[in-house]
Scaffold this active site. Structure first.
Site, short mmCIF file in Angstrom:
data_model
loop_
_atom_site.label_atom_id
_atom_site.label_comp_id
_atom_site.label_asym_id
_atom_site.label_seq_id
_atom_site.Cartn_x
_atom_site.Cartn_y
_atom_site.Cartn_z
N HIS A 138 8.28 -11.70 5.56
CA HIS A 138 7.69 -11.36 4.09
C HIS A 138 9.01 -10.78 3.27
O HIS A 138 9.89 -10.33 3.54
CB HIS A 138 6.65 -10.21 4.27
N GLY A 164 14.47 -2.07 8.94
CA GLY A 164 13.32 -1.52 8.17
C GLY A 164 12.22 -2.62 8.29
O GLY A 164 11.26 -2.38 7.59
N ILE A 175 0.81 -1.28 -0.04
CA ILE A 175 -0.04 0.03 -0.06
C ILE A 175 0.90 1.13 0.20
O ILE A 175 0.39 2.38 -0.17
CB ILE A 175 -1.02 0.11 1.07
#
Length: 109
Positions: free
Chosen positions: A99, A92, A30
């Site tokens: 993932h 990060g 997103i």
């Protein structure tokens, strides 16, 4: 408490799905960092790559194969793409659910 990705896998939160099979789901990010930015997520929770165990080997391999399949589907194979796995805050990581980031669609520096 479920992770964001567990809620997406359970269809509690909508997502734009690029790929899904019995072991993983791939969704469009997103907040994309490239024209194509897809997250390939195992359906079984593994908190982060450094927490993976020997019994996770098949799932880890499957994530890379699925990322390659998604890259081909999205037309990234000829010009190339990047795969990134973040681990921990300094790496990060923002969601504690392993993932793989699939990035492409432009030259990546």
């Amino acid at each position: 408490m479920k992770t964001l990705f567990e809620r997406i896998i359970a269809r509690e939160i909508p997502a734009k799905i690029a790929h899904e099979d019995e072991h993983c789901i791939a969704i469009h990010d997103i907040n994309p960092q490239a024209p194509v930015h897809v997250l390939v997520i195992p359906k079984r929770l593994i908190a982060r790559v450094g927490a993976a165990k020997a019994e996770d080997q098949a799932v880890l391999g499957h994530l890379l194969l699925a990322a390659g399949e998604v890259a081909r589907k999205l037309g990234l194979e000829s010009n190339g793409f990047r795969l990134v796995i973040n681990h921990g805050r300094d790496g990060g990581e923002t969601v504690p659910h392993l993932h793989v980031h699939l990035l492409g669609g432009r030259p990546l520096g």
